[in-house]
Design a protein around this motif. Structure first.
Motif, PDB file in Angstrom:
ATOM      1  N   LEU A   1     -55.586 -44.897 -32.573  1.00 34.11           N
ATOM      2  CA  LEU A   1     -56.612 -43.903 -32.975  1.00 34.11           C
ATOM      3  C   LEU A   1     -56.553 -44.225 -34.552  1.00 34.11           C
ATOM      4  CD1 LEU A   1     -55.136 -40.252 -31.987  1.00 34.11           C
ATOM      5  CD2 LEU A   1     -56.631 -41.947 -30.901  1.00 34.11           C
ATOM      6  N   LYS A   2     -57.968 -44.762 -35.130  1.00 38.70           N
ATOM      7  CA  LYS A   2     -58.323 -45.111 -36.444  1.00 38.70           C
ATOM      8  C   LYS A   2     -58.906 -43.810 -37.168  1.00 38.70           C
ATOM      9  CE  LYS A   2     -59.048 -49.824 -34.787  1.00 38.70           C
ATOM     10  NZ  LYS A   2     -60.039 -50.953 -34.702  1.00 38.70           N
TER      11      LYS A   2
ATOM     12  N   PHE B   1     -60.763 -36.517 -36.093  1.00 36.83           N
ATOM     13  CA  PHE B   1     -60.677 -37.429 -35.041  1.00 36.83           C
ATOM     14  C   PHE B   1     -62.290 -37.787 -34.751  1.00 36.83           C
ATOM     15  CE2 PHE B   1     -57.266 -34.743 -33.199  1.00 36.83           C
ATOM     16  CZ  PHE B   1     -56.238 -35.665 -33.368  1.00 36.83           C
TER      17      PHE B   1
ATOM     18  N   ALA C   1     -61.732 -41.620 -30.686  1.00 30.87           N
ATOM     19  CA  ALA C   1     -60.470 -41.144 -30.836  1.00 30.87           C
ATOM     20  C   ALA C   1     -60.169 -39.915 -29.894  1.00 30.87           C
ATOM     21  CB  ALA C   1     -59.977 -40.570 -31.974  1.00 30.87           C
TER      22      ALA C   1
ATOM     23  N   GLN D   1     -60.069 -41.462 -26.453  1.00 29.59           N
ATOM     24  CA  GLN D   1     -58.547 -41.851 -26.144  1.00 29.59           C
ATOM     25  C   GLN D   1     -57.915 -40.773 -25.814  1.00 29.59           C
ATOM     26  OE1 GLN D   1     -57.216 -45.647 -28.155  1.00 29.59           O
ATOM     27  NE2 GLN D   1     -58.930 -45.143 -29.570  1.00 29.59           N
TER      28      GLN D   1
ATOM     29  N   THR E   1     -52.097 -34.477 -34.163  1.00 29.05           N
ATOM     30  CA  THR E   1     -52.298 -35.235 -32.899  1.00 29.05           C
ATOM     31  C   THR E   1     -51.450 -34.342 -31.898  1.00 29.05           C
ATOM     32  OG1 THR E   1     -53.153 -37.412 -33.780  1.00 29.05           O
ATOM     33  CG2 THR E   1     -51.986 -37.453 -31.720  1.00 29.05           C
TER      34      THR E   1
ATOM     35  N   ARG F   1     -54.156 -45.120 -39.456  1.00 29.86           N
ATOM     36  CA  ARG F   1     -54.086 -45.202 -37.792  1.00 29.86           C
ATOM     37  C   ARG F   1     -52.709 -44.206 -37.208  1.00 29.86           C
ATOM     38  NH1 ARG F   1     -50.980 -49.731 -38.766  1.00 29.86           N
ATOM     39  NH2 ARG F   1     -49.636 -50.185 -37.178  1.00 29.86           N
TER      40      ARG F   1
END
Length: 105
Positions: free
Chosen positions: A8-9, A17, A21, A24, A67, A97
């Motif tokens: 995730l960048k 996000f 992201a 994903q 996250t 990230r």
């Protein structure tokens, strides 16, 4: 799939996000819900604009907690999620990230 890696960048010091992201995260969530043997390792990295090591660690921790909360809020038991906030300890070209490793126990 076990031993899959997702990245995730993030932009700058943001913890938001992006669309990629979110996609994903949804894929990973589906895998976790389909097989309770799967668990995650989150490795969070950040680069602070002021180059402060402490600030980079805070940013990476904030992202990792956000996250982790996404998965917990969507029904995944917290014991299935490992978190490492590594701050600016990245040799990758994308220092802002989170690397997510999906493993099977």
């Amino acid at each position: 799939r076990p031993n899959s890696k997702f990245t995730l960048k993030f932009v700058g010091e943001s913890s938001s996000f992006g669309d990629n992201a979110k996609t994903q995260l949804a894929v990973i969530l589906d895998a976790l819900k389909s097989d309770h043997a799967y668990h995650l390792e989150l490795f969070s990295f950040a680069q602070a604009t002021d180059r402060s090591v402490l600030q980079a660690r805070r940013i990476s921790l904030r992202r990792a907690i956000k996250t982790r909360a996404y998965f917990i809020d969507n029904g995944i038991d917290r014991v299935r999620i490992g978190v490492k906030a590594l701050g600016n300890k990245s040799d990758n070209q994308f220092p802002n990230r989170i690397d997510i490793i999906v493993k099977k126990r």
